[in-house]
Enzyme design. Structure first.
Site, PDB file in Angstrom:
ATOM      1  N   ASP A   1      -7.169  -4.963   1.459  1.00 34.07           N
ATOM      2  CA  ASP A   1      -7.815  -5.773   0.427  1.00 34.07           C
ATOM      3  C   ASP A   1      -7.641  -7.261   0.712  1.00 34.07           C
ATOM      4  O   ASP A   1      -8.561  -8.052   0.493  1.00 34.07           O
ATOM      5  CB  ASP A   1      -7.273  -5.416  -0.956  1.00 34.07           C
ATOM      6  CG  ASP A   1      -7.552  -3.973  -1.323  1.00 34.07           C
ATOM      7  OD1 ASP A   1      -8.693  -3.528  -1.091  1.00 34.07           O
ATOM      8  OD2 ASP A   1      -6.639  -3.291  -1.811  1.00 34.07           O
TER       9      ASP A   1
ATOM     10  N   HIS B   1       0.867  -1.180   0.000  1.00 33.05           N
ATOM     11  CA  HIS B   1       0.000   0.000   0.000  1.00 33.05           C
ATOM     12  C   HIS B   1       0.897   1.221   0.000  1.00 33.05           C
ATOM     13  O   HIS B   1       1.807   1.313   0.816  1.00 33.05           O
ATOM     14  CB  HIS B   1      -0.911   0.000   1.236  1.00 33.05           C
ATOM     15  CG  HIS B   1      -2.054   0.945   1.130  1.00 33.05           C
ATOM     16  ND1 HIS B   1      -1.904   2.317   1.244  1.00 33.05           N
ATOM     17  CD2 HIS B   1      -3.363   0.723   0.890  1.00 33.05           C
ATOM     18  CE1 HIS B   1      -3.081   2.882   1.100  1.00 33.05           C
ATOM     19  NE2 HIS B   1      -3.987   1.948   0.875  1.00 33.05           N
TER      20      HIS B   1
END
Length: 195
Positions: free
Chosen positions: A141, A94
């Site tokens: 996610d 990320h």
């Protein structure tokens, strides 16, 4: 059968963890619409149009499919194929959280409370293998994918949960934007002439 209390708690936590995330692309779209004084429905549609991309609200689907593939063929084959065909491991890394996504760290223990041992082992195996190969740490996610995978939901369910939770956050951003000067988002173009 009805979901367990632990499953319901994990879904609730996911909704809270995903409601807001600073000025993500979809949130900026909502705020731009609000700055033009679009109504809240049109502003949410602007957010939905942006979040539908596979790199934003649809990212958990790819991570869910990775976990399902790891269950069928093994973690190494699934991870290798994801890296070969997608160029990345869905659910890992990320750009904001370079040292690990705290939302993943908050969600995974809740998923582990209800996940069957076999599915828990698949998730752990993929995470362990990714770390051994030097991939970035898991992100939200993968946490959402672990939730939907462990609960036996469809691969699309994570995207639905993501969008439902973000609508709440977007409405808050919309209302806040109404207190700002209208039309404050105006990018300028730089024109280059060629001979």
């Amino acid at each position: 059968s009805s979901p367990s209390t632990a499953t319901i708690a994990a879904v609730g936590a996911a909704l809270v963890l995903l409601a807001d995330h600073e000025l993500a692309s979809s949130t900026v779209a909502v705020r731009i619409a609000a700055s033009t004084r679009s109504d809240v429905y049109d502003a949410v549609l602007a957010g939905l149009g942006t979040v539908n991309g596979p790199l934003h609200g649809g990212a958990s689907r790819q991570a869910h499919l990775l976990l399902a593939d790891a269950e069928r063929r093994g973690s190494a084959a699934a991870l290798d194929d994801a890296l070969r065909w997608q160029g990345l491991a869905p659910g890992f890394g990320h750009f904001v959280y370079e040292d690990g996504d705290p939302r993943f760290d908050a969600l995974l223990p809740l998923v582990e409370r209800f996940a069957l041992a076999a599915r828990r082992q698949v998730v752990e195996s993929v995470i362990t293998l990714a770390a051994a190969r030097g991939l970035p740490r898991p992100n939200i996610d993968l946490g959402l994918a672990a939730l939907t995978y462990a609960a036996g939901m469809d691969a699309e369910a994570g995207g639905v949960l993501f969008k439902i939770s973000r609508v709440v956050g977007w409405v808050a951003h919309y209302l806040e934007e109404l207190t700002e000067t209208p039309l404050r988002y105006r990018a300028r173009a730089v024109y280059v002439t060629t001979k």
